[in-house]
Enzyme design. Structure first.
Site, PDB file in Angstrom:
ATOM      1  N   LYS A  52      23.151  64.268  49.298  1.00  0.00           N
ATOM      2  CA  LYS A  52      24.445  64.935  49.028  1.00  0.00           C
ATOM      3  C   LYS A  52      25.302  64.256  47.969  1.00  0.00           C
ATOM      4  O   LYS A  52      26.487  64.539  47.838  1.00  0.00           O
ATOM      5  CB  LYS A  52      25.281  65.114  50.310  1.00  0.00           C
ATOM      6  N   HIS A 112      15.005  59.361  48.598  1.00  0.00           N
ATOM      7  CA  HIS A 112      16.218  58.952  49.314  1.00  0.00           C
ATOM      8  C   HIS A 112      16.002  57.596  49.982  1.00  0.00           C
ATOM      9  O   HIS A 112      16.867  57.126  50.714  1.00  0.00           O
ATOM     10  CB  HIS A 112      16.570  59.965  50.409  1.00  0.00           C
ATOM     11  N   LYS A 268      29.608  74.024  46.657  1.00  0.00           N
ATOM     12  CA  LYS A 268      30.774  74.203  45.774  1.00  0.00           C
ATOM     13  C   LYS A 268      30.610  73.502  44.432  1.00  0.00           C
ATOM     14  O   LYS A 268      31.154  73.941  43.433  1.00  0.00           O
ATOM     15  CB  LYS A 268      32.025  73.642  46.452  1.00  0.00           C
ATOM     16  N   GLY A 269      29.942  72.340  44.476  1.00  0.00           N
ATOM     17  CA  GLY A 269      29.742  71.580  43.241  1.00  0.00           C
ATOM     18  C   GLY A 269      31.042  71.097  42.626  1.00  0.00           C
ATOM     19  O   GLY A 269      31.171  71.035  41.409  1.00  0.00           O
TER      20      GLY A 269
HETATM   21  P1  A3P Z   1      28.933  70.151  47.625  1.00  0.00           P
HETATM   22  O1  A3P Z   1      28.424  70.338  49.007  1.00  0.00           O
HETATM   23  O2  A3P Z   1      30.147  69.258  47.564  1.00  0.00           O
HETATM   24  O3  A3P Z   1      29.139  71.424  46.899  1.00  0.00           O
HETATM   25  P2  A3P Z   1      22.267  66.788  46.846  1.00  0.00           P
HETATM   26  O4  A3P Z   1      21.683  67.472  45.676  1.00  0.00           O
HETATM   27  O5  A3P Z   1      22.226  65.299  46.750  1.00  0.00           O
HETATM   28  O6  A3P Z   1      21.768  67.328  48.112  1.00  0.00           O
HETATM   29  O7  A3P Z   1      23.847  67.081  46.783  1.00  0.00           O
HETATM   30  C1  A3P Z   1      24.323  68.377  46.965  1.00  0.00           C
HETATM   31  C2  A3P Z   1      25.706  68.459  46.379  1.00  0.00           C
HETATM   32  O8  A3P Z   1      25.615  68.550  44.952  1.00  0.00           O
HETATM   33  C3  A3P Z   1      26.433  69.708  46.832  1.00  0.00           C
HETATM   34  O9  A3P Z   1      27.821  69.357  46.803  1.00  0.00           O
HETATM   35  C4  A3P Z   1      26.050  70.680  45.724  1.00  0.00           C
HETATM   36  O10 A3P Z   1      26.906  71.795  45.641  1.00  0.00           O
HETATM   37  C5  A3P Z   1      26.170  69.784  44.521  1.00  0.00           C
HETATM   38  N1  A3P Z   1      25.395  70.271  43.369  1.00  0.00           N
HETATM   39  C6  A3P Z   1      24.180  70.847  43.368  1.00  0.00           C
HETATM   40  N2  A3P Z   1      23.803  71.166  42.132  1.00  0.00           N
HETATM   41  C7  A3P Z   1      24.811  70.790  41.314  1.00  0.00           C
HETATM   42  C8  A3P Z   1      25.032  70.882  39.901  1.00  0.00           C
HETATM   43  N3  A3P Z   1      24.136  71.418  39.096  1.00  0.00           N
HETATM   44  N4  A3P Z   1      26.182  70.396  39.413  1.00  0.00           N
HETATM   45  C9  A3P Z   1      27.117  69.836  40.214  1.00  0.00           C
HETATM   46  N5  A3P Z   1      26.974  69.738  41.569  1.00  0.00           N
HETATM   47  C10 A3P Z   1      25.838  70.199  42.104  1.00  0.00           C
END
Ligand code: A3P
Length: 302
Positions: A52, A112, A268-269
């Site tokens: 995340k 991870h 949400k990103g």
């Molecule tokens: P949020 O839940 O705050 O929206 P991971 O990839 O490590 O599992 O992390 C997921 C988080 O990264 C989520 O955050 C997701 O929305 C966000 N995310 C995924 N793709 C992204 C992108 N291209 N740019 C920015 N954030 C992104």
């Protein structure tokens, strides 16, 4: 192994503690298998993260960078595949990585695993490691929704406060967060040329410079001609949250392995969503924990 069943997830998830880190059984088993059998190649590049913190984004950017001679923004496999199908995870897909070693020069491997549990062949190598990290409070909120959706619970049925308290105790997949970061951070102080720390918030603020940093670090720097032709900006746009989250495959697709829907990787990103969830007490509690854990390490993270 010590175990913990997450009551905030209606007891639908059990985590086990192995060598100071919590994870589900399959991931521990995958990590142990990797320790026993994975042989890193000198050309490998490891994309390491706590869940995340921006794994999906980092993997997309790195994939677009290393495959840009073959694909551009209109032909990229990222347009039709979840990036996790394009860049294998060490704990789950050793076979795929070994195939890549034999058949192609595709260098990317994601994990991870905490630094201390990486296979010896990686630790002993000169392979590049990129570590992405993120504001702790946003990680907690992101984790909360991901896990809750993974086990199909509504917000009413999954108390955020309880998820928060567990995180503060270090209990969550790959947790404790602070120990995960510190493992890589300390290793990077010893060999700074080997580990690049990228911060999610910095990538958000200035994607182009950080994409250039990333490309250079992993050995795929952009030429002046490429920069002039807008290749960096094209990669930034291709991998933007807006673009990836609106692709059909990421809106409605499902991983081939497992039951997770692709959309769960794109929520949400945004930077700062924690403000919609945290009370003042929660903010103070986690800030204090992080201050204490990171104090004297030179790493600042709020
Ligand atoms: P949020 O839940 O705050 O929206 P991971 O990839 O490590 O599992 O992390 C997921 C988080 O990264 C989520 O955050 C997701 O929305 C966000 N995310 C995924 N793709 C992204 C992108 N291209 N740019 C920015 N954030 C992104």
């Amino acid at each position: 192994l010590p175990e913990h069943t997450c009551s905030w997830l209606a007891n639908k998830l059990t985590l086990y503690k192995y060598q100071d880190f919590w994870a589900v059984k399959q991931l521990h088993e995958g990590g142990i298998l990797a320790q026993q059998s994975f042989k890193a190649e000198p050309s490998d590049v490891f994309l390491c993260s706590f869940p995340k913190t921006g794994t999906t984004w980092l993997k997309s950017l790195a994939f677009a960078i290393v495959s840009r001679a073959k694909f551009d923004e209109s032909s990229s496999p990222l347009l039709t595949n979840l990036v996790h199908e394009c860049v294998p995870f060490l704990e789950r897909e050793i076979d795929k990585i070994e195939e890549n070693h034999k058949k192609s020069n595709f260098p990317l491997v994601a994990t991870h695993l905490p630094y201390s549990l990486l296979p010896e062949s990686i630790l002993a190598s000169d392979c590049k490691i990129v570590y992405i990290y993120r504001n702790t409070k946003d990680v907690i909120v992101s984790f909360y929704h991901f896990m809750r959706e993974a086990v199909k619970l509504s917000m009413e049925d999954a108390p955020f406060q309880e998820a928060f308290e567990e995180f503060c105790e270090g209990i969550c997949s790959s947790g404790p967060y602070w120990d995960h970061i510190l493992g890589y951070w300390k290793a990077s102080l010893e060999r700074p040329e080997r580990i690049l720390f990228l911060k999610y918030e910095d990538l958000k603020r200035d994607p182009a410079s950080n994409v250039k940093r990333l490309a250079e670090f992993i050995g795929y720097p952009f030429s002046a001609d490429e920069e002039k032709a807008g290749v960096v900006d094209n990669i930034v746009s291709l991998c933007s949250f807006e673009n990836l989250s609106n692709l059909e495959v990421n809106k409605s697709g499902k991983r081939k392995a497992g039951s997770l829907e692709n959309r769960l990787y794109f929520r949400k990103g945004k930077d700062g969503d924690w403000k919609n969830y945290f009370t003042n007490e929660m903010k103070e509690k986690i800030d204090k924990i992080m201050d204490e854990k990171l104090s004297g390490t030179g790493l600042v993270l709020n």
